[in-house]
Write a protein that holds these residues in place. Sequence first.
Motif, PDB file in Angstrom:
ATOM      1  N   ASP A  20       0.838  -1.206   0.000  1.00  0.00           N
ATOM      2  CA  ASP A  20       0.000   0.000   0.000  1.00  0.00           C
ATOM      3  C   ASP A  20       0.870   1.252   0.000  1.00  0.00           C
ATOM      4  O   ASP A  20       0.622   2.201  -0.767  1.00  0.00           O
ATOM      5  CB  ASP A  20      -0.916   0.012   1.223  1.00  0.00           C
ATOM      6  N   TYR A  21       1.880   1.279   0.873  1.00  0.00           N
ATOM      7  CA  TYR A  21       2.737   2.463   0.966  1.00  0.00           C
ATOM      8  C   TYR A  21       3.584   2.641  -0.296  1.00  0.00           C
ATOM      9  O   TYR A  21       3.859   3.774  -0.716  1.00  0.00           O
ATOM     10  CB  TYR A  21       3.622   2.387   2.209  1.00  0.00           C
ATOM     11  N   LYS A  22       3.989   1.553  -0.909  1.00  0.00           N
ATOM     12  CA  LYS A  22       4.734   1.662  -2.159  1.00  0.00           C
ATOM     13  C   LYS A  22       3.848   2.262  -3.259  1.00  0.00           C
ATOM     14  O   LYS A  22       4.304   3.080  -4.075  1.00  0.00           O
ATOM     15  CB  LYS A  22       5.245   0.283  -2.584  1.00  0.00           C
ATOM     16  N   LYS A  23       2.571   1.880  -3.255  1.00  0.00           N
ATOM     17  CA  LYS A  23       1.629   2.431  -4.227  1.00  0.00           C
ATOM     18  C   LYS A  23       1.422   3.923  -3.972  1.00  0.00           C
ATOM     19  O   LYS A  23       1.397   4.726  -4.919  1.00  0.00           O
ATOM     20  CB  LYS A  23       0.303   1.691  -4.139  1.00  0.00           C
ATOM     21  N   ILE A  24       1.275   4.282  -2.699  1.00  0.00           N
ATOM     22  CA  ILE A  24       1.112   5.693  -2.348  1.00  0.00           C
ATOM     23  C   ILE A  24       2.334   6.490  -2.802  1.00  0.00           C
ATOM     24  O   ILE A  24       2.219   7.571  -3.396  1.00  0.00           O
ATOM     25  CB  ILE A  24       0.900   5.862  -0.831  1.00  0.00           C
ATOM     26  N   ALA A  25       3.527   5.962  -2.539  1.00  0.00           N
ATOM     27  CA  ALA A  25       4.754   6.659  -2.915  1.00  0.00           C
ATOM     28  C   ALA A  25       4.815   6.887  -4.425  1.00  0.00           C
ATOM     29  O   ALA A  25       5.202   7.970  -4.892  1.00  0.00           O
ATOM     30  CB  ALA A  25       5.970   5.858  -2.452  1.00  0.00           C
ATOM     31  N   ALA A  26       4.443   5.882  -5.197  1.00  0.00           N
ATOM     32  CA  ALA A  26       4.464   6.019  -6.660  1.00  0.00           C
ATOM     33  C   ALA A  26       3.489   7.102  -7.123  1.00  0.00           C
ATOM     34  O   ALA A  26       3.818   7.910  -8.003  1.00  0.00           O
ATOM     35  CB  ALA A  26       4.125   4.680  -7.311  1.00  0.00           C
ATOM     36  N   ARG A  27       2.303   7.130  -6.526  1.00  0.00           N
ATOM     37  CA  ARG A  27       1.307   8.141  -6.914  1.00  0.00           C
ATOM     38  C   ARG A  27       1.756   9.531  -6.457  1.00  0.00           C
ATOM     39  O   ARG A  27       1.527  10.532  -7.164  1.00  0.00           O
ATOM     40  CB  ARG A  27      -0.047   7.776  -6.283  1.00  0.00           C
ATOM     41  N   VAL A  28       2.379   9.609  -5.296  1.00  0.00           N
ATOM     42  CA  VAL A  28       2.892  10.893  -4.810  1.00  0.00           C
ATOM     43  C   VAL A  28       3.950  11.424  -5.772  1.00  0.00           C
ATOM     44  O   VAL A  28       3.983  12.624  -6.091  1.00  0.00           O
ATOM     45  CB  VAL A  28       3.451  10.752  -3.377  1.00  0.00           C
ATOM     46  N   ASN A  29       4.821  10.551  -6.243  1.00  0.00           N
ATOM     47  CA  ASN A  29       5.823  10.975  -7.230  1.00  0.00           C
ATOM     48  C   ASN A  29       5.160  11.525  -8.487  1.00  0.00           C
ATOM     49  O   ASN A  29       5.579  12.545  -9.043  1.00  0.00           O
ATOM     50  CB  ASN A  29       6.716   9.791  -7.613  1.00  0.00           C
ATOM     51  N   GLU A  30       4.114  10.858  -8.936  1.00  0.00           N
ATOM     52  CA  GLU A  30       3.400  11.298 -10.134  1.00  0.00           C
ATOM     53  C   GLU A  30       2.753  12.663  -9.912  1.00  0.00           C
ATOM     54  O   GLU A  30       2.825  13.550 -10.777  1.00  0.00           O
ATOM     55  CB  GLU A  30       2.336  10.260 -10.507  1.00  0.00           C
ATOM     56  N   ALA A  31       2.131  12.834  -8.746  1.00  0.00           N
ATOM     57  CA  ALA A  31       1.501  14.118  -8.431  1.00  0.00           C
ATOM     58  C   ALA A  31       2.545  15.227  -8.327  1.00  0.00           C
ATOM     59  O   ALA A  31       2.293  16.377  -8.725  1.00  0.00           O
ATOM     60  CB  ALA A  31       0.723  14.014  -7.121  1.00  0.00           C
ATOM     61  N   ALA A  32       3.714  14.893  -7.797  1.00  0.00           N
ATOM     62  CA  ALA A  32       4.774  15.888  -7.638  1.00  0.00           C
ATOM     63  C   ALA A  32       5.248  16.413  -8.989  1.00  0.00           C
ATOM     64  O   ALA A  32       5.568  17.595  -9.130  1.00  0.00           O
ATOM     65  CB  ALA A  32       5.935  15.284  -6.860  1.00  0.00           C
ATOM     66  N   GLY A  82       5.790   2.741   7.386  1.00  0.00           N
ATOM     67  CA  GLY A  82       5.277   3.395   6.189  1.00  0.00           C
ATOM     68  C   GLY A  82       6.029   4.677   5.880  1.00  0.00           C
ATOM     69  O   GLY A  82       6.259   5.008   4.701  1.00  0.00           O
ATOM     70  N   PHE A  83       6.430   5.387   6.919  1.00  0.00           N
ATOM     71  CA  PHE A  83       7.149   6.641   6.717  1.00  0.00           C
ATOM     72  C   PHE A  83       8.505   6.393   6.070  1.00  0.00           C
ATOM     73  O   PHE A  83       8.937   7.155   5.196  1.00  0.00           O
ATOM     74  CB  PHE A  83       7.311   7.376   8.049  1.00  0.00           C
ATOM     75  N   GLU A  84       9.170   5.335   6.479  1.00  0.00           N
ATOM     76  CA  GLU A  84      10.453   4.984   5.864  1.00  0.00           C
ATOM     77  C   GLU A  84      10.277   4.682   4.379  1.00  0.00           C
ATOM     78  O   GLU A  84      11.111   5.073   3.553  1.00  0.00           O
ATOM     79  CB  GLU A  84      11.064   3.782   6.584  1.00  0.00           C
ATOM     80  N   ILE A  85       9.196   3.999   4.053  1.00  0.00           N
ATOM     81  CA  ILE A  85       8.934   3.690   2.640  1.00  0.00           C
ATOM     82  C   ILE A  85       8.699   4.974   1.851  1.00  0.00           C
ATOM     83  O   ILE A  85       9.231   5.158   0.750  1.00  0.00           O
ATOM     84  CB  ILE A  85       7.719   2.748   2.517  1.00  0.00           C
ATOM     85  N   LEU A  86       7.910   5.873   2.417  1.00  0.00           N
ATOM     86  CA  LEU A  86       7.624   7.127   1.725  1.00  0.00           C
ATOM     87  C   LEU A  86       8.887   7.953   1.526  1.00  0.00           C
ATOM     88  O   LEU A  86       9.090   8.548   0.454  1.00  0.00           O
ATOM     89  CB  LEU A  86       6.583   7.925   2.513  1.00  0.00           C
ATOM     90  N   LEU A  87       9.736   8.015   2.536  1.00  0.00           N
ATOM     91  CA  LEU A  87      10.979   8.769   2.417  1.00  0.00           C
ATOM     92  C   LEU A  87      11.901   8.147   1.363  1.00  0.00           C
ATOM     93  O   LEU A  87      12.533   8.852   0.574  1.00  0.00           O
ATOM     94  CB  LEU A  87      11.703   8.808   3.765  1.00  0.00           C
ATOM     95  N   LYS A  88      11.964   6.833   1.366  1.00  0.00           N
ATOM     96  CA  LYS A  88      12.897   6.132   0.479  1.00  0.00           C
ATOM     97  C   LYS A  88      12.425   6.103  -0.965  1.00  0.00           C
ATOM     98  O   LYS A  88      13.231   6.240  -1.891  1.00  0.00           O
ATOM     99  CB  LYS A  88      13.106   4.707   0.982  1.00  0.00           C
ATOM    100  N   GLU A  89      11.133   5.959  -1.175  1.00  0.00           N
ATOM    101  CA  GLU A  89      10.639   5.692  -2.520  1.00  0.00           C
ATOM    102  C   GLU A  89       9.991   6.905  -3.198  1.00  0.00           C
ATOM    103  O   GLU A  89       9.401   6.763  -4.264  1.00  0.00           O
ATOM    104  CB  GLU A  89       9.671   4.511  -2.486  1.00  0.00           C
ATOM    105  N   THR A  90      10.119   8.072  -2.582  1.00  0.00           N
ATOM    106  CA  THR A  90       9.689   9.297  -3.261  1.00  0.00           C
ATOM    107  C   THR A  90      10.925  10.079  -3.693  1.00  0.00           C
ATOM    108  O   THR A  90      11.989   9.987  -3.074  1.00  0.00           O
ATOM    109  CB  THR A  90       8.802  10.176  -2.356  1.00  0.00           C
ATOM    110  N   ASP A  91      10.776  10.834  -4.754  1.00  0.00           N
ATOM    111  CA  ASP A  91      11.868  11.612  -5.327  1.00  0.00           C
ATOM    112  C   ASP A  91      12.208  12.776  -4.395  1.00  0.00           C
ATOM    113  O   ASP A  91      11.402  13.683  -4.208  1.00  0.00           O
ATOM    114  CB  ASP A  91      11.432  12.143  -6.699  1.00  0.00           C
ATOM    115  N   LYS A  92      13.402  12.749  -3.820  1.00  0.00           N
ATOM    116  CA  LYS A  92      13.770  13.756  -2.824  1.00  0.00           C
ATOM    117  C   LYS A  92      13.869  15.156  -3.421  1.00  0.00           C
ATOM    118  O   LYS A  92      13.856  16.153  -2.681  1.00  0.00           O
ATOM    119  CB  LYS A  92      15.085  13.385  -2.143  1.00  0.00           C
ATOM    120  N   ASP A  93      13.987  15.248  -4.731  1.00  0.00           N
ATOM    121  CA  ASP A  93      14.043  16.562  -5.368  1.00  0.00           C
ATOM    122  C   ASP A  93      12.657  17.118  -5.698  1.00  0.00           C
ATOM    123  O   ASP A  93      12.524  18.292  -6.046  1.00  0.00           O
ATOM    124  CB  ASP A  93      14.870  16.481  -6.661  1.00  0.00           C
ATOM    125  N   LEU A  94      11.641  16.267  -5.601  1.00  0.00           N
ATOM    126  CA  LEU A  94      10.285  16.686  -5.968  1.00  0.00           C
ATOM    127  C   LEU A  94       9.282  16.551  -4.835  1.00  0.00           C
ATOM    128  O   LEU A  94       8.286  17.282  -4.797  1.00  0.00           O
ATOM    129  CB  LEU A  94       9.785  15.860  -7.162  1.00  0.00           C
TER     130      LEU A  94
END
Length: 290
Positions: free
Chosen positions: A142-154, A181-193
């Motif tokens: 679930d968190y990996k899916k959220i991270a991917a969508r967050v990247n897309e929105a960014a 979940g927070f670790e997943i979000l930090l790791k799998e989202t683009d830190k520049d975006l």
Amino acid sequence: MTTRRNFIVTTSLATAAVLASPSFAFSMSKKEIGLQLYTLRKELPKDVKTTLEKVAKSGYTAVETYGFSIKDQFWGLTPIELKKILDENNLKAVSGHYNLGSFLYDGKKEELIAAIEAAKILKSEFLTIPWVDEPFRRNIQDYKKIAARVNEAAVMCKKAGLKLAYHNHDFEFEKHDGITGFEILLKETDKDLVFFELDLYWVIHSGNDPLKLFKENPGRFKMWHVKDKDKKNNDLNTEVGSGTIDFKPLFAASKQSGMIHFFVEQENNFANNSFESIKSSCDFISKNLI
């Protein structure tokens, strides 16, 4: 009259003060004190104009919006109408909480597109994701899916001249097979975006240390929510400076965090009334933290 010599002397003294005391640099570029308007969720829908006038009179110069919907916009006001009231009170909506549930869960972009347009009209800097519903955050996938969508929105936000941020509660710090979940979000989202709005109360409430997060993820936490924990009941909020959280070391580490904006928020347990509470918090921060 300021002569060239006086200017050079004054500038040199200021530079020396900064070098001698890094915290002095923070006070020199004094941060604006912001308010998350969800604090006034009972008052705001009844009378937006008067409520925002009181926010400004309490000492705030920035706000973070909440509650936007395609149907009702901002409590019945269009973004253009809200921007006019904010301008009249010298308030800047530097960030806004926008419910992007449908996009995060099924990829539908209608809400996201509307939110981006509203944020642009308000001339906000950040579009912030405030919450993820419980059925959609139950495991690592679930968190990996959220991270991917967050990247897309960014990416969409960047194209529109906005930055995207994610606001935490305590549930992101629950472990799933040894990882939060927070670790997943930090790791799998683009830190520049993708940036994070760290809710200091919820981090501490979950048993974690904001200073540790700053050290491990320097520069990621561009915004904070500042709310205090009640001394008698740690599940409740209280006015900033009246509770159990020591904010001084956190503000001293603001540069490592990357913090450029922060917002007072109080969700419950107001001492007398919400307007007195937001003024009390603003006064304490102004006198003691910045």
